[in-house]
Design a protein around this motif. Sequence first.
Motif, mmCIF file in Angstrom:
data_model
loop_
_atom_site.group_PDB
_atom_site.id
_atom_site.type_symbol
_atom_site.label_atom_id
_atom_site.label_comp_id
_atom_site.label_asym_id
_atom_site.label_seq_id
_atom_site.Cartn_x
_atom_site.Cartn_y
_atom_site.Cartn_z
ATOM 1 N N ILE A 87 23.437 37.105 -2.433
ATOM 2 C CA ILE A 87 22.424 38.050 -1.619
ATOM 3 C C ILE A 87 22.299 38.126 -0.252
ATOM 4 O O ILE A 87 22.278 36.767 0.400
ATOM 5 C CB ILE A 87 20.947 37.679 -2.194
ATOM 6 C CG1 ILE A 87 20.924 38.096 -3.758
ATOM 7 C CG2 ILE A 87 19.929 38.683 -1.516
ATOM 8 C CD1 ILE A 87 20.935 39.569 -4.122
ATOM 9 N N ALA A 101 29.182 35.155 -9.325
ATOM 10 C CA ALA A 101 29.933 36.716 -9.296
ATOM 11 C C ALA A 101 30.481 36.887 -8.071
ATOM 12 O O ALA A 101 29.466 36.754 -7.011
ATOM 13 C CB ALA A 101 28.945 37.773 -9.691
ATOM 14 N N LEU A 102 31.503 37.292 -7.522
ATOM 15 C CA LEU A 102 32.338 37.418 -6.363
ATOM 16 C C LEU A 102 32.700 38.964 -6.176
ATOM 17 O O LEU A 102 33.563 39.152 -7.265
ATOM 18 C CB LEU A 102 33.330 36.314 -6.037
ATOM 19 C CG LEU A 102 32.672 34.847 -5.736
ATOM 20 C CD1 LEU A 102 33.478 33.860 -6.254
ATOM 21 C CD2 LEU A 102 32.057 34.784 -4.386
ATOM 22 N N GLU A 127 22.076 33.680 -4.945
ATOM 23 C CA GLU A 127 22.461 32.651 -3.849
ATOM 24 C C GLU A 127 22.038 33.120 -2.558
ATOM 25 O O GLU A 127 22.591 34.267 -1.983
ATOM 26 C CB GLU A 127 24.024 32.383 -3.721
ATOM 27 C CG GLU A 127 24.420 31.551 -5.271
ATOM 28 C CD GLU A 127 25.635 31.280 -5.196
ATOM 29 O OE1 GLU A 127 26.636 31.498 -4.005
ATOM 30 O OE2 GLU A 127 26.203 30.736 -6.335
ATOM 31 N N PRO A 168 36.399 39.548 0.174
ATOM 32 C CA PRO A 168 34.967 39.918 0.854
ATOM 33 C C PRO A 168 35.068 39.610 2.508
ATOM 34 O O PRO A 168 34.342 40.370 3.071
ATOM 35 C CB PRO A 168 33.749 39.248 0.190
ATOM 36 C CG PRO A 168 34.428 38.426 -1.009
ATOM 37 C CD PRO A 168 35.822 38.893 -1.201
ATOM 38 N N GLY A 205 35.383 25.195 -8.203
ATOM 39 C CA GLY A 205 36.425 25.321 -7.298
ATOM 40 C C GLY A 205 37.665 25.380 -8.230
ATOM 41 O O GLY A 205 37.660 25.634 -9.347
ATOM 42 N N GLY A 257 34.199 24.710 -3.949
ATOM 43 C CA GLY A 257 35.525 24.447 -3.267
ATOM 44 C C GLY A 257 36.288 23.131 -3.604
ATOM 45 O O GLY A 257 36.999 22.544 -2.850
ATOM 46 N N VAL A 258 35.781 22.552 -5.037
ATOM 47 C CA VAL A 258 36.436 21.328 -5.356
ATOM 48 C C VAL A 258 38.006 21.826 -5.886
ATOM 49 O O VAL A 258 38.233 22.576 -6.791
ATOM 50 C CB VAL A 258 35.775 20.790 -6.468
ATOM 51 C CG1 VAL A 258 36.532 19.499 -7.402
ATOM 52 C CG2 VAL A 258 34.388 20.447 -5.970
ATOM 53 N N ARG A 277 31.786 24.301 1.048
ATOM 54 C CA ARG A 277 33.126 23.981 0.748
ATOM 55 C C ARG A 277 33.614 23.129 2.002
ATOM 56 O O ARG A 277 34.517 22.359 1.810
ATOM 57 C CB ARG A 277 34.064 25.357 0.778
ATOM 58 C CG ARG A 277 35.467 25.044 0.303
ATOM 59 C CD ARG A 277 35.904 26.367 -0.275
ATOM 60 N NE ARG A 277 36.239 27.053 0.867
ATOM 61 C CZ ARG A 277 36.362 28.449 1.105
ATOM 62 N NH1 ARG A 277 35.974 29.077 0.189
ATOM 63 N NH2 ARG A 277 36.915 29.039 2.239
HETATM 64 P P1 C2E Z 1 30.685 31.867 -0.776
HETATM 65 O O1 C2E Z 1 29.535 32.468 -1.371
HETATM 66 O O2 C2E Z 1 30.600 30.660 -0.152
HETATM 67 O O3 C2E Z 1 31.932 32.160 -2.031
HETATM 68 C C1 C2E Z 1 32.707 31.101 -2.255
HETATM 69 C C2 C2E Z 1 34.196 31.340 -1.764
HETATM 70 O O4 C2E Z 1 35.049 30.354 -1.797
HETATM 71 C C3 C2E Z 1 34.734 32.741 -2.543
HETATM 72 O O5 C2E Z 1 35.575 33.375 -1.869
HETATM 73 C C4 C2E Z 1 35.733 31.774 -3.571
HETATM 74 O O6 C2E Z 1 36.684 32.737 -4.191
HETATM 75 C C5 C2E Z 1 36.081 30.774 -2.727
HETATM 76 N N1 C2E Z 1 36.584 29.490 -3.390
HETATM 77 C C6 C2E Z 1 35.920 29.032 -4.309
HETATM 78 N N2 C2E Z 1 36.492 27.729 -4.668
HETATM 79 C C7 C2E Z 1 37.501 27.846 -3.897
HETATM 80 C C8 C2E Z 1 38.413 26.601 -3.762
HETATM 81 O O7 C2E Z 1 38.472 25.454 -4.576
HETATM 82 N N3 C2E Z 1 39.239 26.470 -2.517
HETATM 83 C C9 C2E Z 1 39.040 27.452 -1.754
HETATM 84 N N4 C2E Z 1 39.839 27.500 -0.604
HETATM 85 N N5 C2E Z 1 38.143 28.616 -1.919
HETATM 86 C C10 C2E Z 1 37.465 28.658 -3.069
HETATM 87 P P2 C2E Z 1 35.445 35.050 -1.916
HETATM 88 O O8 C2E Z 1 35.395 35.493 -3.303
HETATM 89 O O9 C2E Z 1 36.639 35.496 -0.899
HETATM 90 O O10 C2E Z 1 34.004 35.264 -1.142
HETATM 91 C C11 C2E Z 1 33.734 35.022 0.161
HETATM 92 C C12 C2E Z 1 32.304 35.043 0.843
HETATM 93 O O11 C2E Z 1 32.010 36.538 0.610
HETATM 94 C C13 C2E Z 1 31.233 34.473 -0.347
HETATM 95 O O12 C2E Z 1 31.394 33.042 0.120
HETATM 96 C C14 C2E Z 1 30.091 35.259 0.039
HETATM 97 O O13 C2E Z 1 29.715 34.790 1.204
HETATM 98 C C15 C2E Z 1 30.902 36.592 0.203
HETATM 99 N N6 C2E Z 1 30.459 37.308 -0.963
HETATM 100 C C16 C2E Z 1 31.328 37.432 -1.856
HETATM 101 N N7 C2E Z 1 30.641 38.214 -2.994
HETATM 102 C C17 C2E Z 1 29.497 38.728 -2.125
HETATM 103 C C18 C2E Z 1 28.678 39.811 -2.752
HETATM 104 O O14 C2E Z 1 28.509 40.375 -3.955
HETATM 105 N N8 C2E Z 1 27.584 40.124 -1.933
HETATM 106 C C19 C2E Z 1 27.433 39.335 -0.678
HETATM 107 N N9 C2E Z 1 26.587 39.620 0.029
HETATM 108 N N10 C2E Z 1 28.233 38.523 -0.450
HETATM 109 C C20 C2E Z 1 29.439 38.197 -1.107
#
Ligand code: C2E
Length: 279
Positions: free
Chosen positions: A118, A59-60, A149, A73, A257, A237-238, A203
């Motif tokens: 988290i 969940a993002l 996580e 985010p 990914g 990030g695959v 990633r």
């Molecule tokens: P994260 O937990 O490392 O989440 C993975 C991020 O990598 C996500 O970005 C996702 O969209 C992106 N991603 C996934 N697959 C790929 C890929 O193949 N290539 C590339 N270039 N990127 C990929 P997102 O959604 O922008 O989130 C960024 C960060 O924000 C997350 O990194 C996490 O640290 C934080 N975050 C997101 N949702 C939450 C939340 O509900 N609570 C908290 N505390 N942090 C959050």
Amino acid sequence: AKSSGKNNFKFFTEKMREQINERMQMENHLRQAILRNEFELHYQPQVDLGTGRIIGMEALVRWNHPEWGMVHPEKFIRVAEECNLVIPLGEWVLCEACRQISQWSRQGLEAVCISVNISARQLKSRYLFTLIDNLMMTHQIKPGMLELEITESAVMDDPEQTIPRMKELKNKGVALAIDDFGTGYSSLSYLKLLPLTRLKIDRSFVKDIETDPNDAAICAATIALARTLGLGLVAEGVETEAQLEYLRAQGCDSAQGYYFSKPLPANNIMAFVSRHQQE
Ligand code: C2E
Ligand code: CA
Ligand code: CA
Ligand code: CA
């Protein structure tokens, strides 16, 4: 030289004032966004590399701002953390994810674990346990259906406090993953003490896995480490077939990914899963 120093100082303070203003504005916007319920969760599938099946989803959070559109985010999580808004935001995220788990399981989507990020502050908040208890009861969340996580740095920040808390969460039936593994400084001796289910390889190591021998070695070592410790492993990030093949050859369990899917709005998940599981 003296006057240019003065100008530099003036420039510096103006720049600082600008930054402080921007931050305060962002803080106000965020406060309103929480009150107005402008957030939503997108879900990114995680695929078992042995069976090809979807075994989980992360969940993002997204901020659907009325003027700015969908805000990611990285634009707001840091500010939310600094001004403590990450606690109410994180509570909303947990509530929404649990509501979604129960809705999907009523719709027949079983055996798919939902992972929720988290923050360090949330892990330290006493209220987290009450909230998790309530949510698991209200939504009848079965053990293993919810994973938290936690980044390496959040755990290592204060291990004497976080390790007992993680054990308490584990006892409640919550799965625990270390996020962004390899980017922090967790000592391997601590890793053994943590009640973990999975490691998530960051990633940044997967990105150049084909061209950078150091990154390839880090991925291979992490996969071997997870296996030795009896932990699951997710590669983040695959994006390409070649990355996937390398990870698979090293014995990696599962991956997430853009190669499989970008994070999707909740409404698109059931269709994606049924299309994917039929192939
Ligand atoms: P994260 O937990 O490392 O989440 C993975 C991020 O990598 C996500 O970005 C996702 O969209 C992106 N991603 C996934 N697959 C790929 C890929 O193949 N290539 C590339 N270039 N990127 C990929 P997102 O959604 O922008 O989130 C960024 C960060 O924000 C997350 O990194 C996490 O640290 C934080 N975050 C997101 N949702 C939450 C939340 O509900 N609570 C908290 N505390 N942090 C959050
Ligand atoms: Ca994560
Ligand atoms: Ca991550
Ligand atoms: Ca990350």
